[in-house]
Design an enzyme around this catalytic site. Structure first.
Site, PDB file in Angstrom:
ATOM      1  N   SER A  16       0.834  -1.211   0.000  1.00 51.88           N
ATOM      2  CA  SER A  16       0.000   0.000   0.000  1.00 51.88           C
ATOM      3  C   SER A  16       0.868   1.260   0.000  1.00 51.88           C
ATOM      4  O   SER A  16       0.521   2.266  -0.614  1.00 51.88           O
ATOM      5  CB  SER A  16      -0.975   0.002   1.179  1.00 51.88           C
ATOM      6  OG  SER A  16      -0.308   0.133   2.403  1.00 51.88           O
ATOM      7  N   HIS A 112       8.620   3.174   9.153  1.00 53.21           N
ATOM      8  CA  HIS A 112       8.397   2.282  10.290  1.00 53.21           C
ATOM      9  C   HIS A 112       7.097   2.707  10.984  1.00 53.21           C
ATOM     10  O   HIS A 112       6.887   3.893  11.231  1.00 53.21           O
ATOM     11  CB  HIS A 112       9.571   2.358  11.265  1.00 53.21           C
ATOM     12  CG  HIS A 112       9.431   1.419  12.410  1.00 53.21           C
ATOM     13  ND1 HIS A 112       9.673   0.066  12.284  1.00 53.21           N
ATOM     14  CD2 HIS A 112       9.039   1.622  13.681  1.00 53.21           C
ATOM     15  CE1 HIS A 112       9.441  -0.520  13.444  1.00 53.21           C
ATOM     16  NE2 HIS A 112       9.059   0.391  14.312  1.00 53.21           N
ATOM     17  N   GLU A 146      22.063  -0.261  12.686  1.00 52.00           N
ATOM     18  CA  GLU A 146      21.214  -0.696  13.788  1.00 52.00           C
ATOM     19  C   GLU A 146      19.745  -0.630  13.377  1.00 52.00           C
ATOM     20  O   GLU A 146      19.309   0.384  12.818  1.00 52.00           O
ATOM     21  CB  GLU A 146      21.453   0.214  14.997  1.00 52.00           C
ATOM     22  CG  GLU A 146      21.354  -0.510  16.308  1.00 52.00           C
ATOM     23  CD  GLU A 146      21.590   0.445  17.464  1.00 52.00           C
ATOM     24  OE1 GLU A 146      20.852   0.348  18.443  1.00 52.00           O
ATOM     25  OE2 GLU A 146      22.480   1.313  17.353  1.00 52.00           O
ATOM     26  N   LEU A 147      19.012  -1.683  13.674  1.00 46.28           N
ATOM     27  CA  LEU A 147      17.624  -1.797  13.207  1.00 46.28           C
ATOM     28  C   LEU A 147      16.754  -0.636  13.689  1.00 46.28           C
ATOM     29  O   LEU A 147      16.723  -0.320  14.884  1.00 46.28           O
ATOM     30  CB  LEU A 147      17.040  -3.125  13.719  1.00 46.28           C
ATOM     31  CG  LEU A 147      15.632  -3.460  13.213  1.00 46.28           C
ATOM     32  CD1 LEU A 147      15.642  -3.793  11.734  1.00 46.28           C
ATOM     33  CD2 LEU A 147      15.044  -4.605  14.022  1.00 46.28           C
ATOM     34  N   ASP A 148      16.041  -0.006  12.755  1.00 47.93           N
ATOM     35  CA  ASP A 148      15.068   1.060  13.055  1.00 47.93           C
ATOM     36  C   ASP A 148      15.677   2.187  13.888  1.00 47.93           C
ATOM     37  O   ASP A 148      15.025   2.736  14.787  1.00 47.93           O
ATOM     38  CB  ASP A 148      13.843   0.480  13.779  1.00 47.93           C
ATOM     39  CG  ASP A 148      13.121  -0.560  12.936  1.00 47.93           C
ATOM     40  OD1 ASP A 148      13.152  -0.442  11.703  1.00 47.93           O
ATOM     41  OD2 ASP A 148      12.535  -1.485  13.521  1.00 47.93           O
TER      42      ASP A 148
HETATM   43  C1  GRF Z   1       3.879  -0.660   6.842  1.00 51.61           C
HETATM   44  O1  GRF Z   1       3.197  -0.617   8.049  1.00 51.61           O
HETATM   45  C2  GRF Z   1       5.266  -0.115   7.006  1.00 51.61           C
HETATM   46  O2  GRF Z   1       5.337   0.886   7.971  1.00 51.61           O
HETATM   47  C3  GRF Z   1       6.033  -1.319   7.462  1.00 51.61           C
HETATM   48  O3  GRF Z   1       5.483  -2.391   6.743  1.00 51.61           O
HETATM   49  C4  GRF Z   1       4.145  -2.090   6.382  1.00 51.61           C
HETATM   50  C5  GRF Z   1       4.050  -2.247   4.899  1.00 51.61           C
HETATM   51  O4  GRF Z   1       2.731  -2.114   4.449  1.00 51.61           O
HETATM   52  N1  GRF Z   1       7.447  -1.129   7.259  1.00 51.61           N
HETATM   53  P1  GRF Z   1       2.433  -2.054   2.886  1.00 51.61           P
HETATM   54  O5  GRF Z   1       3.005  -3.322   2.275  1.00 51.61           O
HETATM   55  O6  GRF Z   1       3.091  -0.832   2.339  1.00 51.61           O
HETATM   56  O7  GRF Z   1       0.941  -2.012   2.774  1.00 51.61           O
END
Ligand code: GRF
Length: 220
Positions: A16, A112, A146-148
């Site tokens: 999405s 994120h 480092e992750l996130d």
């Molecule tokens: C989202 O919530 C994004 O923040 C996370 O993974 C999800 C991906 O959703 N990293 P989509 O595939 O873009 O709908």
């Protein structure tokens, strides 16, 4: 406007965010061109979105490689073929090796679903509800080892309601994600946002703290 800023988007699932980026790129005033969408999952719904939009797709499946190192090297080869200016992680559900992150230093961004540094990792919406926070949201950041944890560019907040479930919260957070991710990609493409020397610059000025959506007018 000439589409002079090629990007490659990495996905694993629904896509999405990818769709929001595609929609933004199709606007006449966007300089961004999605050269390819790469997935580690052959069945990712996002691949169909890309195909429908006439964007090249490639699948790099982990099962075909002995380890993360080899997988990431193939991923790099796949991406580099398109010579992107920016690599965009949009729900790409793999931990990336140090070599990969280093290869795309300053050119790799992620979204994120939390207000980083809160709730790094997975299941962010459930954890936000469990923690009883009143405000949750989404963060666009550059990727470091480092992750996130890389430098944050832009965040968007949502209020947490007592009746919220992880699904209802995810829905509202995603609405914000779809606004802020294309926005940041556009800013980077326009040179408005730059990441160098461990600092983020906005309009040439070192950013003191992450931007918040909606964007406040600059002090006059
Ligand atoms: C989202 O919530 C994004 O923040 C996370 O993974 C999800 C991906 O959703 N990293 P989509 O595939 O873009 O709908």
């Amino acid at each position: 406007m000439e589409k002079s800023f090629p990007i490659v988007v990495l996905i694993s699932g629904t896509g999405s965010n990818l769709q929001a980026i595609i929609d933004q790129c199709h606007l006449a005033q966007s300089p961004v061109n999605i050269s390819a969408v790469v997935s580690n999952q052959a069945k990712a719904q996002g691949l169909q979105r890309a195909t429908q939009a006439g964007i090249k797709t490639q699948v790099v499946s982990a099962s075909e490689f002995p380890d993360r190192h080899e997988y990431d090297r193939q991923l790099m080869r796949t991406i580099d073929h398109y010579q992107p200016r920016l690599v965009v992680l949009a729900g790409f559900m793999r931990i990336l090796s140090r070599e990969f992150v280093e290869h795309y230093q300053h050119q790799l961004i992620n979204i994120h679903p939390s207000l980083l540094p809160d709730f790094r990792g997975l299941n962010t919406h459930q954890r936000a509800i469990d923690a009883g926070v009143k405000t949750h949201g989404a963060t666009v950041h550059y990727v470091t080892y480092e992750l996130d944890s890389g430098p944050v560019v832009l965040q968007a907040k949502v209020s947490v309601d007592s009746a919220d479930t992880p699904a209802s919260l995810a829905e509202r957070v995603l609405e914000k994600e779809h606004i802020i991710y294309p926005m940041v990609i556009n800013w980077i493409a326009q040179g408005k946002v730059q990441y160098r020397d461990q600092n983020i610059y906005v309009d040439g000025n070192k950013m003191a703290k992450p931007l918040q959506y909606p964007i406040e007018p600059a002090d006059s």
